[in-house]
Design an enzyme around this catalytic site. Sequence first.
Site, PDB file in Angstrom:
ATOM      1  N   ARG A  60      30.249 -10.069   8.616  1.00  0.00           N
ATOM      2  CA  ARG A  60      30.430  -8.310   7.204  1.00  0.00           C
ATOM      3  C   ARG A  60      30.126  -7.469   8.174  1.00  0.00           C
ATOM      4  O   ARG A  60      30.144  -7.449   9.464  1.00  0.00           O
ATOM      5  CB  ARG A  60      29.907  -8.562   6.447  1.00  0.00           C
ATOM      6  CG  ARG A  60      28.235  -8.449   7.013  1.00  0.00           C
ATOM      7  CD  ARG A  60      27.435  -8.457   5.852  1.00  0.00           C
ATOM      8  NE  ARG A  60      27.171  -9.964   5.101  1.00  0.00           N
ATOM      9  CZ  ARG A  60      25.935  -9.922   4.445  1.00  0.00           C
ATOM     10  NH1 ARG A  60      25.632  -8.380   3.905  1.00  0.00           N
ATOM     11  NH2 ARG A  60      25.881 -10.797   3.686  1.00  0.00           N
ATOM     12  N   ASP A  93      20.601 -14.010   6.617  1.00  0.00           N
ATOM     13  CA  ASP A  93      20.496 -14.703   5.866  1.00  0.00           C
ATOM     14  C   ASP A  93      22.028 -15.467   5.062  1.00  0.00           C
ATOM     15  O   ASP A  93      21.394 -16.064   4.465  1.00  0.00           O
ATOM     16  CB  ASP A  93      19.575 -14.076   4.861  1.00  0.00           C
ATOM     17  CG  ASP A  93      18.380 -13.376   4.975  1.00  0.00           C
ATOM     18  OD1 ASP A  93      18.068 -14.295   6.073  1.00  0.00           O
ATOM     19  OD2 ASP A  93      17.462 -12.693   4.765  1.00  0.00           O
ATOM     20  N   GLU A  94      22.839 -14.310   5.310  1.00  0.00           N
ATOM     21  CA  GLU A  94      24.388 -15.457   4.563  1.00  0.00           C
ATOM     22  C   GLU A  94      25.611 -14.837   5.422  1.00  0.00           C
ATOM     23  O   GLU A  94      26.304 -15.950   5.296  1.00  0.00           O
ATOM     24  CB  GLU A  94      24.558 -14.039   3.650  1.00  0.00           C
ATOM     25  CG  GLU A  94      24.143 -13.357   2.340  1.00  0.00           C
ATOM     26  CD  GLU A  94      24.611 -12.327   1.620  1.00  0.00           C
ATOM     27  OE1 GLU A  94      25.736 -12.544   1.987  1.00  0.00           O
ATOM     28  OE2 GLU A  94      23.816 -11.506   0.122  1.00  0.00           O
ATOM     29  N   THR A  95      24.482 -16.085   6.146  1.00  0.00           N
ATOM     30  CA  THR A  95      24.563 -16.532   7.357  1.00  0.00           C
ATOM     31  C   THR A  95      26.066 -15.781   8.543  1.00  0.00           C
ATOM     32  O   THR A  95      27.326 -16.023   8.886  1.00  0.00           O
ATOM     33  CB  THR A  95      26.048 -17.546   7.678  1.00  0.00           C
ATOM     34  OG1 THR A  95      27.012 -18.317   6.511  1.00  0.00           O
ATOM     35  CG2 THR A  95      24.249 -18.716   7.038  1.00  0.00           C
TER      36      THR A  95
END
Length: 330
Positions: A225, A268-270
């Site tokens: 991201r 945390d969201e890979t």
Amino acid sequence: MARKRTQKEAKASNAKRTKSSKDEILSTLEKLYGIQFPQHFLQFYNFCKEVNSVDPLGALSAINLKLVGPFEYMEKELSKEELSLGPLHYHMTWRHFYDPPECLTLLVDKSQNQFHLSLITDDPKDSSHSVIVSNDDKSCKLKLLGDDLFTGVCSIIKSQLRTSVNAAEKRKLTELNKSLNDFCSEHHISTASYTKTDGRTKQAVSKTLHGAGMIVTEKGGCGYRQVFTGQEISRNMRAVVKASDDEERIKRFSPLLEIQTHLQFADDETDFGARLEFGLDLFCNGSMYFHKMATRSLTLAYTLLGRPLYGQIIEKHLADRRHDDLPRTT
């Protein structure tokens, strides 16, 4: 009486032995370096042997380049000690100041200007996106040269032919260019192969500050991201470097520390690619002020991405980052 082999059978047998020999060489290189090597390595070395059978590593003297790194072990009988040194040793030998862990030096300029060609491999276990890049060690910028060394070297020869004014040099360049084209024509090899290079550009999740991009395999839509822009991080790093004193410099680290906080949420969201991008951009700046932050970020990113070798390389490199005294002997 044993049946005499037909010409077709003999040819097939020789081809099988040749393939076995090629596989053995690549297997040895992969053990030494801990990464996958593309097939064009062997073909390019064979070309260099045709140009100069006595000294294949010096076959590209017309363009002032010599073969180094993995090419130095193509035909060498390795001792037990050399086999036990481990990939980190071999990756560090020709590592230049701005080489990210993904880059492995293959060709170096014989003079002292530090120009070199490298193989860039995002994942040690996958060479499907590996292409050739060049760097002059004056900045972090990596120039994409093509899918393989034939394409990369061909572009350098053509460039030097356009700019050369010395008759003797031009003659040597013309001879090398003919040898390259003849070899490639005989073995059905393109000297203008950019399929993987174009694919890499399209699949890169971020260009990064070095410009060659990075590829992170997404699983279930995760993997990367955007947490910051290249312009933003460049501005923040420039502010830190230009600080008048250490007290002011510490204050100017605040925006970078804020980015780090956002990276924890990405982890945390890979979306581990965000941390990789951050660490690579810090590394690309070149300033010692970012070495600790880059080391922490990159070692964690490579661990999370399953690329621990690159974490070892960046840790070793940033503890001994240099522009000269190559190859490293320790």
